[in-house]
Design an enzyme around this catalytic site. Structure first.
Site, PDB file in Angstrom:
ATOM      1  N   ASP A  15       0.980  -1.024  -0.143  1.00 49.92           N
ATOM      2  CA  ASP A  15      -0.293   0.019   0.015  1.00 49.92           C
ATOM      3  C   ASP A  15       0.768   1.306  -0.026  1.00 49.92           C
ATOM      4  O   ASP A  15       1.968   1.224   0.635  1.00 49.92           O
ATOM      5  CB  ASP A  15      -0.937  -0.120   1.272  1.00 49.92           C
ATOM      6  N   HIS A  22      -7.003  -5.503   1.999  1.00 51.32           N
ATOM      7  CA  HIS A  22      -5.731  -4.829   2.961  1.00 51.32           C
ATOM      8  C   HIS A  22      -5.351  -5.983   3.977  1.00 51.32           C
ATOM      9  O   HIS A  22      -5.954  -6.528   4.667  1.00 51.32           O
ATOM     10  CB  HIS A  22      -6.371  -3.778   3.908  1.00 51.32           C
ATOM     11  N   ASN A  50     -12.626  -2.677   2.689  1.00 53.70           N
ATOM     12  CA  ASN A  50     -13.742  -1.582   2.626  1.00 53.70           C
ATOM     13  C   ASN A  50     -14.820  -1.781   1.582  1.00 53.70           C
ATOM     14  O   ASN A  50     -14.186  -2.027   0.323  1.00 53.70           O
ATOM     15  CB  ASN A  50     -12.977  -0.524   2.764  1.00 53.70           C
ATOM     16  N   HIS A  83     -10.251  -5.351  -2.848  1.00 50.34           N
ATOM     17  CA  HIS A  83      -8.960  -5.615  -2.623  1.00 50.34           C
ATOM     18  C   HIS A  83      -9.063  -5.628  -1.153  1.00 50.34           C
ATOM     19  O   HIS A  83      -9.933  -5.299  -0.446  1.00 50.34           O
ATOM     20  CB  HIS A  83      -8.216  -4.069  -2.838  1.00 50.34           C
ATOM     21  N   GLY A 140     -15.245   3.834   3.861  1.00 54.36           N
ATOM     22  CA  GLY A 140     -13.945   4.233   3.419  1.00 54.36           C
ATOM     23  C   GLY A 140     -13.216   3.873   2.360  1.00 54.36           C
ATOM     24  O   GLY A 140     -12.077   3.959   2.156  1.00 54.36           O
ATOM     25  N   GLN A 141     -14.159   3.285   1.325  1.00 54.62           N
ATOM     26  CA  GLN A 141     -13.376   2.597   0.253  1.00 54.62           C
ATOM     27  C   GLN A 141     -13.274   3.772  -0.958  1.00 54.62           C
ATOM     28  O   GLN A 141     -13.864   4.641  -1.097  1.00 54.62           O
ATOM     29  CB  GLN A 141     -14.309   1.589  -0.376  1.00 54.62           C
ATOM     30  N   SER A 142     -11.880   3.831  -1.327  1.00 51.85           N
ATOM     31  CA  SER A 142     -11.559   4.948  -2.192  1.00 51.85           C
ATOM     32  C   SER A 142     -10.963   4.307  -3.466  1.00 51.85           C
ATOM     33  O   SER A 142     -11.152   5.137  -4.394  1.00 51.85           O
ATOM     34  CB  SER A 142     -10.108   5.674  -1.656  1.00 51.85           C
TER      35      SER A 142
END
Ligand code: AMP
Ligand code: ZN
Length: 112
Positions: free
Chosen positions: A30, A101, A86, A99, A92-94
């Protein structure tokens, strides 16, 4: 997905050092780590988030967790790590490509 950041990392059009790659998924660090170890495991299949997972994706999702287990053993963090996905802006998914983490290397605490 032409405009998807993670699809571009997967196809190599955005060069990124990969920690792992096979036919189903890739893993890379990340770029804004939230723990001493923080990498992402990303399916090559474009799904916007976990909400799009169906039974047809069972093998892919199971494989990703097996890869996570393998990588945590290789990186020496298998005694304590967290896997997070997320799902949606409220969570908070951007990046709108599924994916996972993987975080480790500090006291992560419990969720409230
Ligand atoms: P999320 O907020 O759950 O959608 O997670 C997206 C993650 O992607 C964030 O933790 C970002 O730091 C990370 N990220 C964004 N761009 C890149 C990139 N080019 N390489 C690696 N990680 C990235
Ligand atoms: Zn994508």
């Amino acid at each position: 997905m032409n405009d998807c950041l993670f699809c571009k990392i997967i196809d190599g059009s955005i060069p990124t050092k990969k920690l792992y790659e096979d036919d189903i998924c890739v893993a890379f660090n990340d770029s804004n780590p939230q723990a001493p170890t923080h990498f992402l495991v990303v399916p090559k299949k474009h799904l916007a988030s976990a909400v799009e997972i169906t039974d047809d994706d069972a093998t892919m999702v199971g494989h990703i967790f097996a890869v996570i287990s393998l990588l945590t053993q290789i990186f020496g963090i298998s005694d304590g790590y967290r896997v997070v996905t997320n799902c949606g802006a409220k969570a908070g998914q951007s990046v709108q490509h599924l994916h996972f983490h993987v975080l480790a290397g500090k006291e992560l605490g419990s969720f409230n």
